[in-house]
Design an enzyme around this catalytic site. Structure first.
Site, PDB file in Angstrom:
ATOM      1  N   GLU A  82      -4.410   0.543  -3.543  1.00 36.43           N
ATOM      2  CA  GLU A  82      -3.014   0.979  -3.560  1.00 36.43           C
ATOM      3  C   GLU A  82      -2.065  -0.211  -3.452  1.00 36.43           C
ATOM      4  OE1 GLU A  82      -3.126   5.479  -1.756  1.00 36.43           O
ATOM      5  OE2 GLU A  82      -3.179   3.813  -0.321  1.00 36.43           O
ATOM      6  N   GLU A 111       0.838  -1.202   0.000  1.00 36.08           N
ATOM      7  CA  GLU A 111       0.000   0.000   0.000  1.00 36.08           C
ATOM      8  C   GLU A 111       0.872   1.252   0.000  1.00 36.08           C
ATOM      9  OE1 GLU A 111      -2.733   2.578   3.071  1.00 36.08           O
ATOM     10  OE2 GLU A 111      -1.966   0.617   3.659  1.00 36.08           O
ATOM     11  N   ASP A 145      -7.110   1.008   0.666  1.00 31.61           N
ATOM     12  CA  ASP A 145      -5.790   0.418   0.915  1.00 31.61           C
ATOM     13  C   ASP A 145      -5.481  -0.700  -0.078  1.00 31.61           C
ATOM     14  OD1 ASP A 145      -5.669   2.116   3.067  1.00 31.61           O
ATOM     15  OD2 ASP A 145      -5.999   0.559   4.586  1.00 31.61           O
ATOM     16  N   ASP A 186       0.792   3.899  -3.202  1.00 29.59           N
ATOM     17  CA  ASP A 186       0.421   5.304  -3.059  1.00 29.59           C
ATOM     18  C   ASP A 186       1.357   6.184  -3.885  1.00 29.59           C
ATOM     19  OD1 ASP A 186      -0.906   7.626  -1.595  1.00 29.59           O
ATOM     20  OD2 ASP A 186       1.175   7.886  -0.987  1.00 29.59           O
TER      21      ASP A 186
END
Length: 231
Positions: free
Chosen positions: A123, A47, A120, A51
């Protein structure tokens, strides 16, 4: 081939070389606590990576697609696109909630459809795909599952151009701002079309169109805001 890999391949034509990465992207921490025989990690590291990958790929896409946009326009759209509320939406569309490996307690609490978890997982999947196949594969996936929403007006929901336009115009004093529907086409119920013009003190300053009056108004406000914003 595990069920997650099978579903991702069927839906998106993506086959992971390292299937452990894919499993990791869809594994929640409590699941591992309940299955100590599994030696993998939960999704959180992926995650973190995903991002940053989303930020970069989206910025590069906007920079390339809109060569006439100024830095402010690019930044506004990037912020709208990479915020968590949009990620949960696209995770659902991609069917990612089907694949999440949850602990029993989280399953019973409805975590599978919780926005915060889906954000989450989106990502984490992006991070896993990047590690497995690189930026080009991420771009190809987003070009199918994410970027088309720009033309559908989805991300404009996260940019309040009407308020931004009002604030900008009122800096010079009180003004009368009005949005008028200039044209509408309802011949195809599945594809309604509206054209809206925004007037300031009875002077037209921007027009926009879309599948709803709300979207058309936002696009008219966006056009007007971009035209009157000092460069």
């Amino acid at each position: 081939m595990n069920n997650i890999q099978k579903g991702i391949k069927e839906d998106f034509g993506i086959e992971f070389a390292n299937q452990d990465l894919l499993l990791e992207a869809f594994t929640q921490g409590n699941y591992l606590n309940e299955h100590p025989e599994e030696k993998g990690r939960d999704y959180q590291r992926l995650e973190f990576l995903g991002d940053s990958v989303m930020q970069l790929i989206v910025a590069d896409y906007l920079f390339t697609r809109y060569p006439a946009w100024e830095e402010g326009q690019l930044t506004e759209m990037r912020i709208a696109m990479v915020q968590s509320k949009s990620f949960s939406h696209f995770a659902r569309l991609a069917g990612f909630n089907r694949y999440i490996r949850l602990g029993k307690g989280e399953e019973l609490s409805g975590a599978r459809n919780r926005d915060s978890l889906l954000e989450d997982i989106w990502e984490a999947f992006i991070g896993a795909l990047y590690k497995d196949q690189g930026a080009k594969a991420v771009f190809t996936f987003l070009n199918k599952a994410f970027f088309p929403a720009i033309d559908e007006g989805f991300f404009e929901e996260f940019i309040d151009y009407k308020s931004k336009l009002q604030e900008l115009l009122q800096k010079a004093g009180s003004v009368d701002i009005e949005y008028k529907v200039e044209n509408e086409d309802l011949s195809d119920p599945q594809k309604p079309h509206f054209e809206v013009t925004v007037f300031v003190n009875d002077k037209a300053i921007g027009s926009g169109s879309g599948r709803s009056i709300k979207i058309a108004e936002k696009r008219a406000a966006k056009k007007a805001y971009q035209d009157v914003t000092p460069r």
